[in-house]
Design a protein around this motif. Structure first.
Motif, short mmCIF file in Angstrom:
data_model
loop_
_atom_site.label_atom_id
_atom_site.label_comp_id
_atom_site.label_asym_id
_atom_site.label_seq_id
_atom_site.Cartn_x
_atom_site.Cartn_y
_atom_site.Cartn_z
N PRO A 1 0.58 -0.78 -0.32
CA PRO A 1 0.10 -0.35 -0.03
C PRO A 1 0.65 1.75 -0.02
O PRO A 1 2.26 1.23 0.60
N HIS A 2 0.17 2.72 -0.45
CA HIS A 2 0.99 3.91 -1.06
C HIS A 2 1.35 4.02 0.38
O HIS A 2 3.17 4.43 0.36
N TYR A 3 0.45 3.78 0.84
CA TYR A 3 1.10 4.88 2.50
C TYR A 3 2.08 4.15 3.39
O TYR A 3 3.39 5.03 3.60
N PHE A 4 2.04 2.69 3.67
CA PHE A 4 3.18 1.84 3.83
C PHE A 4 4.69 2.25 2.96
O PHE A 4 6.53 2.29 3.90
N ARG A 5 4.54 2.18 2.12
CA ARG A 5 5.75 2.33 0.79
C ARG A 5 6.16 3.65 0.73
O ARG A 5 7.69 3.78 0.69
N THR A 6 6.00 4.54 0.91
CA THR A 6 6.18 5.91 1.17
C THR A 6 6.42 6.26 2.73
O THR A 6 7.12 7.31 2.76
N GLY A 7 6.15 6.04 3.31
CA GLY A 7 6.22 5.66 4.72
C GLY A 7 5.92 6.64 5.58
O GLY A 7 5.80 7.81 6.44
N GLY A 8 4.17 6.66 5.11
CA GLY A 8 3.42 7.86 5.74
C GLY A 8 2.64 8.56 5.03
O GLY A 8 2.29 9.67 4.86
N GLY A 9 3.13 8.70 3.45
CA GLY A 9 2.22 9.31 2.19
C GLY A 9 0.87 9.21 2.18
O GLY A 9 0.75 7.63 2.35
N GLY A 10 0.02 9.75 1.73
CA GLY A 10 -1.25 9.47 0.72
C GLY A 10 -2.23 9.32 2.59
O GLY A 10 -3.01 8.20 2.38
N GLY A 11 -1.60 10.05 3.68
CA GLY A 11 -2.57 9.61 5.17
C GLY A 11 -3.90 9.28 5.29
O GLY A 11 -4.32 8.95 5.87
N GLU A 12 -4.30 10.28 4.43
CA GLU A 12 -6.04 10.54 4.11
C GLU A 12 -6.70 9.73 4.00
O GLU A 12 -7.60 8.65 4.18
N ARG A 13 -6.09 8.12 2.85
CA ARG A 13 -6.55 7.03 2.65
C ARG A 13 -6.09 5.97 3.18
O ARG A 13 -6.93 4.59 2.70
N ALA A 14 -5.19 6.19 4.22
CA ALA A 14 -4.86 5.24 5.20
C ALA A 14 -5.89 4.92 6.33
O ALA A 14 -6.48 5.62 6.47
N SER A 15 -6.36 3.86 7.15
CA SER A 15 -6.83 3.22 8.21
C SER A 15 -6.29 4.31 9.34
O SER A 15 -4.96 4.01 9.33
N ALA A 16 -6.94 4.18 10.46
CA ALA A 16 -6.67 4.20 11.75
C ALA A 16 -5.99 3.18 12.57
O ALA A 16 -4.65 3.84 12.75
N GLN A 17 -5.85 1.68 11.97
CA GLN A 17 -5.40 0.97 12.39
C GLN A 17 -3.89 0.85 11.81
O GLN A 17 -2.85 0.70 11.90
N GLU A 18 -3.90 1.32 10.52
CA GLU A 18 -2.15 1.48 9.99
C GLU A 18 -1.52 2.75 10.18
O GLU A 18 -0.27 2.15 10.40
N LYS A 19 -2.39 3.58 10.81
CA LYS A 19 -1.75 4.68 10.99
C LYS A 19 -0.90 4.48 12.30
O LYS A 19 0.37 4.78 12.87
N GLN A 20 -1.93 3.75 13.08
CA GLN A 20 -1.02 3.22 14.35
C GLN A 20 0.26 2.17 14.21
O GLN A 20 1.38 2.75 15.24
N LEU A 21 0.22 1.50 13.96
CA LEU A 21 1.10 0.88 12.90
C LEU A 21 2.36 0.95 12.42
O LEU A 21 3.58 1.16 12.91
N LEU A 22 2.35 2.20 11.97
CA LEU A 22 3.22 2.92 11.46
C LEU A 22 3.83 3.77 11.65
O LEU A 22 5.01 4.73 12.97
N GLN A 23 3.33 4.54 13.00
CA GLN A 23 3.57 5.85 14.77
C GLN A 23 4.27 4.61 15.23
O GLN A 23 5.59 4.84 15.83
N ARG A 24 3.91 2.80 15.70
CA ARG A 24 4.45 1.94 16.71
C ARG A 24 5.82 1.37 15.90
O ARG A 24 6.89 1.46 16.43
N HIS A 25 5.86 1.16 14.95
CA HIS A 25 7.49 0.69 14.25
C HIS A 25 7.79 1.67 13.66
O HIS A 25 8.77 1.33 13.28
N GLY A 26 7.45 2.98 13.36
CA GLY A 26 8.16 4.03 12.63
C GLY A 26 8.43 3.52 11.14
O GLY A 26 8.12 2.75 10.38
#
Length: 263
Positions: free
Chosen positions: A139-164
């Motif tokens: 997914p774009h949000y993960f492969r860009t390290g947080g890009g396009g956050g408006e399409r990411a779910s709350a859980q995806e944002k939590q995982l990125l914040q947690r693991h970096g």
């Protein structure tokens, strides 16, 4: 192939042990053998290739992206270990069917339709040892390290914040190393892929040196057919990624052996 953004200067691993430990601790790389797992791969592909990139039509009913080549392919998933969320996938398409008869590969079909030739030079090939890597998706949000956050779910944002962002941006190299391992396990060291030349240059930084074997064409972007010998890729792999490759190969080999025993 896709998902090579992780090889830029911002996302180079700070230590050899660090990238290996992080990826294998946070994520599970597994063969998609069950129908449920394959469906997870098809759903992720729909999100990436249909919804995000617009390469293919939206499947309004099932939200899956699949084609006729999937039945003759070995599929792989990457899932977050704790939550089970699928964050990556790929497939390795074989150039022969279960009966040993030749089967056309996607890259061969594309080149035929476009009227261009794949020139392998003097590489001695047999269909039984040939495959193609394709549908590498994150997914774009993960492969860009947080890009396009408006399409990411709350859980995806939590995982990125947690693991970096570092952990998620190294998923791309992890998937490409998985593809290298799978082609070896299938005893299909001759590997084709339809990729953008700029991605080939990024993969080369990790030691995955693909050679262009067709003219460049317009196909969902500027692309060409590329070839790599899996055995050479293993030998020339960057020292940075050798421990990760060895760990991924071992994990996938254990899974693959179980499928061979069961069959």
């Amino acid at each position: 192939m896709l998902a090579t953004q992780d090889l830029d200067e911002r996302s180079r691993p700070r230590s050899i042990a660090g990238v290996t430990d992080a990826l294998l601790t946070i994520f599970q790389f597994r063969l998609a053998l069950s129908e449920d797992d394959k469906r997870c791969a098809f759903q992720l592909r729909h999100r990436v290739f249909c919804e995000e990139l617009g390469f293919f039509s939206i499947d309004q009913r099932d939200r899956v992206e699949r084609d006729a080549f999937d039945d003759n392919a070995l599929h792989c998933l990457v899932a977050h270990r704790e939550t089970g969320m699928v964050v990556g996938c790929l497939r390795v398409v074989k150039a022969t069917g279960d009966d040993g008869d030749a089967v056309i590969l996607p890259v061969e079909e594309h080149c035929s339709h476009l009227g261009i030739t794949i020139d392998m030079g003097d590489v001695p090939l047999s269909r039984a040892h040939l495959c193609e890597i394709s549908r590498v998706a994150i997914p774009h949000y993960f492969r860009t390290g947080g890009g396009g956050g408006e399409r990411a779910s709350a859980q995806e944002k939590q995982l990125l914040q947690r693991h970096g962002r570092q952990a998620f941006m190294t998923l791309g190299i992890g998937l490409n190393l998985c593809a290298t391992a799978l082609s070896g396990l299938l005893d299909r060291p001759h590997v084709l892929a339809m990729i953008e030349p700029r991605f080939q240059r990024l993969l080369a930084r990790a030691g995955l040196r693909f050679a262009q074997v067709s003219p460049t064409v317009e196909l969902l972007g500027v692309r060409a057919a590329f070839y790599i010998d899996q055995r050479r890729a293993e030998r020339e792999l960057s020292q940075t990624f050798q421990p990760l490759y060895a760990a991924l190969y071992h994990e996938l080999e254990q899974q693959y052996r179980l499928t061979r025993t069961a069959s």
